[in-house]
Design an enzyme around this catalytic site. Structure first.
Site, PDB file in Angstrom:
ATOM      1  N   SER A  37      46.688  42.281  25.227  1.00 55.71           N
ATOM      2  CA  SER A  37      46.280  43.688  25.420  1.00 55.71           C
ATOM      3  C   SER A  37      46.565  44.066  26.879  1.00 55.71           C
ATOM      4  O   SER A  37      45.641  44.211  27.682  1.00 55.71           O
ATOM      5  CB  SER A  37      44.793  43.858  25.093  1.00 55.71           C
ATOM      6  OG  SER A  37      44.022  42.902  25.806  1.00 55.71           O
TER       7      SER A  37
ATOM      8  N   HIS B 113      47.831  40.657  46.989  1.00 56.08           N
ATOM      9  CA  HIS B 113      48.865  40.148  47.892  1.00 56.08           C
ATOM     10  C   HIS B 113      48.651  40.650  49.319  1.00 56.08           C
ATOM     11  O   HIS B 113      49.038  39.986  50.275  1.00 56.08           O
ATOM     12  CB  HIS B 113      50.258  40.535  47.385  1.00 56.08           C
ATOM     13  CG  HIS B 113      50.711  39.683  46.241  1.00 56.08           C
ATOM     14  ND1 HIS B 113      51.992  39.183  46.125  1.00 56.08           N
ATOM     15  CD2 HIS B 113      50.051  39.222  45.159  1.00 56.08           C
ATOM     16  CE1 HIS B 113      52.090  38.458  45.018  1.00 56.08           C
ATOM     17  NE2 HIS B 113      50.923  38.480  44.410  1.00 56.08           N
ATOM     18  N   ASP B 114      48.053  41.817  49.464  1.00 54.47           N
ATOM     19  CA  ASP B 114      47.746  42.295  50.815  1.00 54.47           C
ATOM     20  C   ASP B 114      46.615  41.465  51.421  1.00 54.47           C
ATOM     21  O   ASP B 114      46.743  40.933  52.524  1.00 54.47           O
ATOM     22  CB  ASP B 114      47.349  43.782  50.783  1.00 54.47           C
ATOM     23  CG  ASP B 114      47.100  44.312  52.191  1.00 54.47           C
ATOM     24  OD1 ASP B 114      47.959  44.070  53.066  1.00 54.47           O
ATOM     25  OD2 ASP B 114      46.059  44.936  52.429  1.00 54.47           O
TER      26      ASP B 114
END
Ligand code: HEM
Length: 331
Positions: A253, A83-84
């Site tokens: 997992s 997201h950065d």
């Protein structure tokens, strides 16, 4: 799935804001692919060899401690890095807290506090070494923490290029991200704006081999998405209808970085619509099938795509970057 809900109950209880993706958000395509190549050229793996020689060991140990404290730490830090980089480039702008509330991290699809804390912990550990104090950028610490999150979850190890500077700007307006209800064309349009091909996008999506999603991101599919396995749909229905703050794992997992994410798509148990579409759309199915049968190929392609992600929008001193002393505030 329900029995493991407890591991993030504390986060959900603490969450004050909840933003649901895909609803009413303006869609604009990103254009980070136009980053000047000169900025990328300054990155190198031994960037801190003389100024902070123990950097990698310090970040590794700090991330390990954060992961021991919370299983959300690794997936949240990896997602935070994406997201950065996808917004204004890999410049740690997502970490900035603006006093007027206009910044990237708010209104950003429910990023988890554990991701931010993992970075702040690593920054504190780095700065506690007198040799390193205030010499390593938050952006580089984020890139290293993302790698550690992958590696310490059982995924591939890869060298991280370093030398990013931190940005000084973070605004809500700049936030444009893909949504969980995107179809393949929308995913391709978004990722090609960042310079990625469709196979690279499929490889990057394999990050969803760890972590979880809150019900609002997938609940709309239950009963209405004919592709979803009926048993899985009923399980999700039980989970979400009994608790509005519930979540489900992105693959079976969720603390292990492996290719189970892709195998899960083959049996119609992808949690997010944007994940399941990678298999249901024939144009990307081959790539999913390939990773299903060859985890090593997935790991190799994931590393290549992450390395490309890490180069997006890199700031330099010349382009106004700085080494932030506190990752939350420009100097
Ligand atoms: C392909 C487009 C993508 C979409 C639509 C998407 C969307 C989402 C959504 C809706 C969630 C659930 C968030 C929550 O409930 O807290 C999520 C979780 C996550 N995403 Fe993505 N994502 C995408 C790509 C990526 C990429 C490229 C990465 C990293 C390279 C990434 C890493 C993660 C991780 C690790 C989680 C789990 C977070 C947690 O457990 O806290 N995602 N994503």
């Amino acid at each position: 799935m329900r029995g493991r809900r407890g591991w993030r109950a504390d986060v959900l209880a603490r969450r004050k804001r909840r933003v649901v993706c895909g609803r009413g958000r303006r869609q604009v395509l990103p254009s980070m692919a136009s980053v000047p190549p000169s900025a990328v050229a300054e990155l190198r793996t031994d960037y801190y060899a003389s100024t902070c020689p123990n950097l990698e060991v310090i970040v590794r140990s700090s991330v390990k401690q954060s992961m021991a404290q919370s299983p959300i730490s690794a997936p949240a830090a990896l997602r935070l890095f994406f997201h950065d980089c996808a917004v204004r480039g890999c410049d740690a702008s997502i970490m900035i807290v603006n006093s007027n509330g206009d910044d990237e991290w708010r209104d950003n699809q429910s990023l988890k506090p554990e991701g931010f804390q993992t970075i702040l912990n690593a920054k504190a550990a780095v700065d506690s070494d007198p040799q390193c104090r205030y010499k390593v950028s938050c952006a580089d610490i984020m890139a290293l923490a993302a790698r550690e999150s992958v590696y310490q979850s059982g995924g591939p190890y890869y060298e991280v290029e370093l030398g990013r500077y931190d940005g000084r700007v973070s605004t809500r307006d700049g936030v444009v991200l893909p949504h969980a209800n995107f179809n393949l064309d929308q995913l391709n349009a978004f990722f090609s704006g960042l310079g990625f091909t469709q196979p690279e996008m499929v490889a990057l999506s394999g990050a969803h081999t760890i972590g979880a999603a809150d019900c609002p991101f997938f609940q709309y599919r239950i009963g209405s998405d004919a592709i979803m396995d009926p048993g899985f749909a009923s399980q999700l229905n039980d989970t979400c209808s009994s608790n509005p703050n519930a979540f489900a794992f992105l693959d079976p997992s969720p603390v292990g970085f492996d290719n189970a994410f892709y195998r899960n798509l083959q049996v119609s148990k992808g949690l997010l619509g944007s994940d399941q579409v990678l298999y249901s759309d024939m144009r990307s199915r081959n790539t999913v099938d390939y990773y299903t049968s060859n985890q090593g190929a997935f790991f190799g392609d994931f590393v290549a795509a992450m390395t490309k992600l890490e180069r997006i929008g890199v700031k330099t001193l010349a382009t106004g970057g700085e080494i932030r002393q506190d990752c939350r505030f420009p100097n």
